[in-house]
Design a protein around this motif. Structure first.
Motif, PDB file in Angstrom:
ATOM      1  N   ASP A 211      80.156   8.741   3.291  1.00 17.92           N
ATOM      2  CA  ASP A 211      80.456   7.831   4.234  1.00 17.92           C
ATOM      3  C   ASP A 211      81.882   7.215   3.902  1.00 17.92           C
ATOM      4  O   ASP A 211      82.187   7.059   2.832  1.00 17.92           O
ATOM      5  CB  ASP A 211      79.466   6.893   4.603  1.00 17.92           C
ATOM      6  N   GLY A 212      82.477   6.638   5.000  1.00 15.91           N
ATOM      7  CA  GLY A 212      83.680   5.803   5.013  1.00 15.91           C
ATOM      8  C   GLY A 212      84.929   6.333   4.433  1.00 15.91           C
ATOM      9  O   GLY A 212      85.827   5.525   4.230  1.00 15.91           O
ATOM     10  N   LEU A 213      85.073   7.553   4.704  1.00 15.82           N
ATOM     11  CA  LEU A 213      86.401   8.224   4.231  1.00 15.82           C
ATOM     12  C   LEU A 213      87.195   8.354   5.643  1.00 15.82           C
ATOM     13  O   LEU A 213      86.606   8.544   6.392  1.00 15.82           O
ATOM     14  CB  LEU A 213      86.183   9.565   3.866  1.00 15.82           C
ATOM     15  N   ASP A 214      88.524   7.966   5.438  1.00 14.66           N
ATOM     16  CA  ASP A 214      89.254   8.317   6.565  1.00 14.66           C
ATOM     17  C   ASP A 214      89.607   9.774   6.951  1.00 14.66           C
ATOM     18  O   ASP A 214      89.374  10.492   5.714  1.00 14.66           O
ATOM     19  CB  ASP A 214      90.664   7.369   6.420  1.00 14.66           C
ATOM     20  N   ALA A 215      90.103  10.036   8.061  1.00 21.59           N
ATOM     21  CA  ALA A 215      90.020  11.469   8.398  1.00 21.59           C
ATOM     22  C   ALA A 215      91.255  12.239   7.456  1.00 21.59           C
ATOM     23  O   ALA A 215      91.189  13.315   7.225  1.00 21.59           O
ATOM     24  CB  ALA A 215      90.924  11.585   9.818  1.00 21.59           C
ATOM     25  N   ALA A 216      92.244  11.503   6.817  1.00 20.98           N
ATOM     26  CA  ALA A 216      93.218  12.282   5.978  1.00 20.98           C
ATOM     27  C   ALA A 216      92.283  12.524   4.403  1.00 20.98           C
ATOM     28  O   ALA A 216      92.711  13.684   4.157  1.00 20.98           O
ATOM     29  CB  ALA A 216      94.343  11.417   5.732  1.00 20.98           C
ATOM     30  N   GLU A 217      91.738  11.631   3.960  1.00 21.73           N
ATOM     31  CA  GLU A 217      91.098  11.849   2.870  1.00 21.73           C
ATOM     32  C   GLU A 217      90.047  12.975   3.001  1.00 21.73           C
ATOM     33  O   GLU A 217      89.881  13.911   2.214  1.00 21.73           O
ATOM     34  CB  GLU A 217      90.570  10.474   2.354  1.00 21.73           C
ATOM     35  N   LEU A 218      89.320  12.911   4.357  1.00 27.57           N
ATOM     36  CA  LEU A 218      88.330  13.696   4.288  1.00 27.57           C
ATOM     37  C   LEU A 218      88.683  15.243   4.696  1.00 27.57           C
ATOM     38  O   LEU A 218      88.341  16.360   4.021  1.00 27.57           O
ATOM     39  CB  LEU A 218      87.269  13.426   5.650  1.00 27.57           C
ATOM     40  N   ALA A 219      89.858  15.338   5.444  1.00 29.38           N
ATOM     41  CA  ALA A 219      90.732  16.489   5.456  1.00 29.38           C
ATOM     42  C   ALA A 219      91.265  17.172   4.229  1.00 29.38           C
ATOM     43  O   ALA A 219      90.831  18.490   3.749  1.00 29.38           O
ATOM     44  CB  ALA A 219      91.771  16.535   6.409  1.00 29.38           C
ATOM     45  N   ARG A 220      91.568  16.335   3.297  1.00 32.38           N
ATOM     46  CA  ARG A 220      92.133  16.681   1.788  1.00 32.38           C
ATOM     47  C   ARG A 220      90.845  17.505   1.128  1.00 32.38           C
ATOM     48  O   ARG A 220      90.805  18.380   0.385  1.00 32.38           O
ATOM     49  CB  ARG A 220      92.761  15.692   1.316  1.00 32.38           C
TER      50      ARG A 220
ATOM     51  N   ARG B  53      84.245  12.691  18.690  1.00 33.37           N
ATOM     52  CA  ARG B  53      83.475  13.556  19.598  1.00 33.37           C
ATOM     53  C   ARG B  53      81.901  13.475  19.110  1.00 33.37           C
ATOM     54  O   ARG B  53      81.071  13.252  20.100  1.00 33.37           O
ATOM     55  CB  ARG B  53      83.946  15.067  19.759  1.00 33.37           C
ATOM     56  N   SER B  54      81.699  13.714  17.793  1.00 35.45           N
ATOM     57  CA  SER B  54      80.337  13.858  17.418  1.00 35.45           C
ATOM     58  C   SER B  54      79.644  12.408  17.483  1.00 35.45           C
ATOM     59  O   SER B  54      80.202  11.369  17.064  1.00 35.45           O
ATOM     60  CB  SER B  54      79.969  14.259  16.066  1.00 35.45           C
ATOM     61  N   LYS B  55      78.394  12.312  17.821  1.00 34.28           N
ATOM     62  CA  LYS B  55      77.665  11.213  17.922  1.00 34.28           C
ATOM     63  C   LYS B  55      77.161  10.564  16.549  1.00 34.28           C
ATOM     64  O   LYS B  55      76.536   9.663  16.308  1.00 34.28           O
ATOM     65  CB  LYS B  55      76.238  11.337  19.011  1.00 34.28           C
ATOM     66  N   ARG B  56      77.490  11.610  15.640  1.00 34.40           N
ATOM     67  CA  ARG B  56      77.080  11.157  14.173  1.00 34.40           C
ATOM     68  C   ARG B  56      78.056  10.271  13.809  1.00 34.40           C
ATOM     69  O   ARG B  56      78.013   9.773  12.380  1.00 34.40           O
ATOM     70  CB  ARG B  56      76.752  12.503  13.375  1.00 34.40           C
ATOM     71  N   PHE B  57      79.288  10.158  14.153  1.00 35.05           N
ATOM     72  CA  PHE B  57      80.172   9.490  13.771  1.00 35.05           C
ATOM     73  C   PHE B  57      80.878   8.175  14.592  1.00 35.05           C
ATOM     74  O   PHE B  57      80.802   8.540  15.790  1.00 35.05           O
ATOM     75  CB  PHE B  57      81.534  10.225  13.328  1.00 35.05           C
ATOM     76  N   ILE B  58      81.310   7.313  14.089  1.00 31.54           N
ATOM     77  CA  ILE B  58      82.052   6.136  14.847  1.00 31.54           C
ATOM     78  C   ILE B  58      83.218   5.959  14.151  1.00 31.54           C
ATOM     79  O   ILE B  58      83.650   6.094  13.298  1.00 31.54           O
ATOM     80  CB  ILE B  58      80.985   4.855  14.761  1.00 31.54           C
TER      81      ILE B  58
ATOM     82  N   TYR C  58      79.585  -5.197  19.678  1.00 33.61           N
ATOM     83  CA  TYR C  58      78.804  -3.845  19.213  1.00 33.61           C
ATOM     84  C   TYR C  58      79.451  -3.176  18.045  1.00 33.61           C
ATOM     85  O   TYR C  58      78.648  -2.461  17.129  1.00 33.61           O
ATOM     86  CB  TYR C  58      78.685  -2.976  20.608  1.00 33.61           C
ATOM     87  N   ARG C  59      80.691  -3.089  18.375  1.00 34.87           N
ATOM     88  CA  ARG C  59      81.752  -2.368  17.439  1.00 34.87           C
ATOM     89  C   ARG C  59      81.380  -2.846  15.810  1.00 34.87           C
ATOM     90  O   ARG C  59      81.287  -2.323  15.061  1.00 34.87           O
ATOM     91  CB  ARG C  59      82.984  -2.390  17.540  1.00 34.87           C
ATOM     92  N   VAL C  60      81.282  -4.381  15.703  1.00 37.24           N
ATOM     93  CA  VAL C  60      81.455  -5.149  14.763  1.00 37.24           C
ATOM     94  C   VAL C  60      79.919  -4.826  14.027  1.00 37.24           C
ATOM     95  O   VAL C  60      79.755  -4.613  12.851  1.00 37.24           O
ATOM     96  CB  VAL C  60      81.605  -6.478  14.766  1.00 37.24           C
ATOM     97  N   LEU C  61      78.841  -5.084  14.726  1.00 31.39           N
ATOM     98  CA  LEU C  61      77.593  -4.718  14.392  1.00 31.39           C
ATOM     99  C   LEU C  61      77.374  -3.262  13.852  1.00 31.39           C
ATOM    100  O   LEU C  61      76.779  -2.980  12.836  1.00 31.39           O
ATOM    101  CB  LEU C  61      76.536  -5.216  15.357  1.00 31.39           C
ATOM    102  N   GLY C  62      77.869  -2.419  14.607  1.00 31.33           N
ATOM    103  CA  GLY C  62      77.763  -1.113  14.484  1.00 31.33           C
ATOM    104  C   GLY C  62      78.507  -0.609  12.962  1.00 31.33           C
ATOM    105  O   GLY C  62      77.805   0.071  11.947  1.00 31.33           O
ATOM    106  N   HIS C  63      79.459  -1.291  12.682  1.00 30.68           N
ATOM    107  CA  HIS C  63      80.287  -1.005  11.280  1.00 30.68           C
ATOM    108  C   HIS C  63      79.645  -1.864  10.263  1.00 30.68           C
ATOM    109  O   HIS C  63      79.561  -1.296   9.087  1.00 30.68           O
ATOM    110  CB  HIS C  63      81.613  -1.724  11.443  1.00 30.68           C
ATOM    111  N   THR C  64      78.928  -2.937  10.453  1.00 28.53           N
ATOM    112  CA  THR C  64      78.355  -3.701   9.511  1.00 28.53           C
ATOM    113  C   THR C  64      76.962  -2.930   8.793  1.00 28.53           C
ATOM    114  O   THR C  64      76.477  -2.815   7.727  1.00 28.53           O
ATOM    115  CB  THR C  64      77.974  -5.349  10.138  1.00 28.53           C
ATOM    116  N   TRP C  65      76.153  -2.418  10.048  1.00 31.63           N
ATOM    117  CA  TRP C  65      75.014  -2.009   9.798  1.00 31.63           C
ATOM    118  C   TRP C  65      74.839  -0.407   9.904  1.00 31.63           C
ATOM    119  O   TRP C  65      73.662   0.094   9.652  1.00 31.63           O
ATOM    120  CB  TRP C  65      73.951  -2.481  10.768  1.00 31.63           C
ATOM    121  N   ASN C  66      75.958   0.065   9.877  1.00 31.60           N
ATOM    122  CA  ASN C  66      75.962   1.479   9.777  1.00 31.60           C
ATOM    123  C   ASN C  66      75.107   2.280  11.130  1.00 31.60           C
ATOM    124  O   ASN C  66      74.322   3.223  10.841  1.00 31.60           O
ATOM    125  CB  ASN C  66      75.448   2.074   8.622  1.00 31.60           C
TER     126      ASN C  66
END
Length: 299
Positions: free
Chosen positions: A10-19, A57-62, A112-120
């Motif tokens: 979890d928690g990787l940004d797209a650039a690091e995840l792509a690398r 796109r994926s519902k598994r990611f925010i 909602y966004r803050v709660l989602g980020h805090t509680w995954n």
């Protein structure tokens, strides 16, 4: 791509995840379609763009825009809700509700966004939970937030659990909720009823009201409902029958004053207490009755 992303923490940004994805799966940089990336865009940049698009796109990611335009977090909606998550939802709801009652602005989506980020969890999961809280407030005869229509499928156990948390936030004892909504579901078979209904004793909390406020509000209405604008539907021995309603309810710590009270026909009165359009009707009263003033708990 979704299956590949699921293998990473979890928690990787797209650039690091792509690398990391390119190191583990070099073929991603030469997959047909990536060769035809926009002019000047490297294969790695194209992969990063693809990763970011899939994460959105994926519902598994925010997507967490306030942290980074490309930060993504893997989430799961299947795990049970903990008491800490529910209490965080209740506290956030009650804070928004207080602002709504006082006429102060707020942005539900940001909460909602803050709660989602805090509680995954996803923001939409917290929005649905907020609708459960609206349902509990509705059962208690209290105002709920406009736009968060009470959910119709809240179970008794969950509802009472949320009521306990709401009571803790409001620093009061929990109430036994009214489940009349469930009682209105039609039975599968013809009901037998009861020829000799039993009785029960209940303790009801009532607020002391100033009779002068009631008399003044009714006189000012002059037999016309402050909500629908129609004459009282009938007369009793005192004249046109209207009922006095506190726009910020006494149960919500509203005042018993003429700046918080209106005269309503019975239909509008019940509609303001139980209708799904109650928040909109409240806004209409504040707009149409000049003497009304929005109240906050600090007043």
């Amino acid at each position: 791509m979704a299956a590949i992303l699921a293998d990473f923490p979890d928690g990787l940004d797209a650039a690091e995840l792509a690398r990391q994805a390119a190191e583990r799966f070099p073929e991603l940089l030469t997959t047909p379609g990536r060769r035809h990336s926009p002019i000047g865009q490297t294969p790695m940049a194209a992969l990063t763009r693809s990763v970011h698009s899939e994460a959105k796109r994926s519902k598994r990611f925010i997507q967490e825009d306030s942290v980074s335009p490309v930060r993504i977090t893997l989430i799961s909606e299947e795990r049970p809700w903990t008491d800490d998550e529910l209490m965080a939802s209740v506290r956030a709801y009650m804070q928004m509700r207080e602002k709504a009652l006082a006429g102060q602005p707020f942005v539900k989506a940001e909460v909602y966004r803050v709660l989602g980020h805090t509680w995954n969890r996803s923001p939409s999961a917290f929005e649905r939970r907020m609708q459960n809280i609206s349902a509990v407030l509705h059962m208690s005869g209290k105002a709920w937030i406009k736009g968060l229509v009470p959910a119709s499928n809240v179970g008794a156990v969950v509802a009472q659990r949320l009521e306990g948390m709401i009571a803790e936030v409001e620093q009061r004892e929990p109430e036994q909720l009214d489940y009349r909504g469930a009682a209105r579901r039609p039975p599968k078979n013809l009901p037998g009823g009861s020829k000799h209904p039993s009785s029960t004793s209940v303790v009801v909390k009532r607020y002391a009201r100033d009779p002068d406020v009631r008399a003044w509000v009714l006189k000012e209405a002059n037999g016309v409902c402050d909500c629908c604008g129609l004459p009282a539907p009938f007369h009793d021995i005192h004249g046109p029958f209207l009922e006095v309603h506190h726009v910020r309810r006494l149960a919500d710590r509203g005042s018993d004053t003429i700046t918080n009270a209106v005269a309503l026909c019975p239909n509008c009165h019940r509609r303001l207490h139980h209708g799904l359009d109650s928040p909109a009707l409240v806004d209409g009263l504040y707009a149409s009755v000049p003497r009304l003033r929005r109240e906050s708990v600090d007043q």
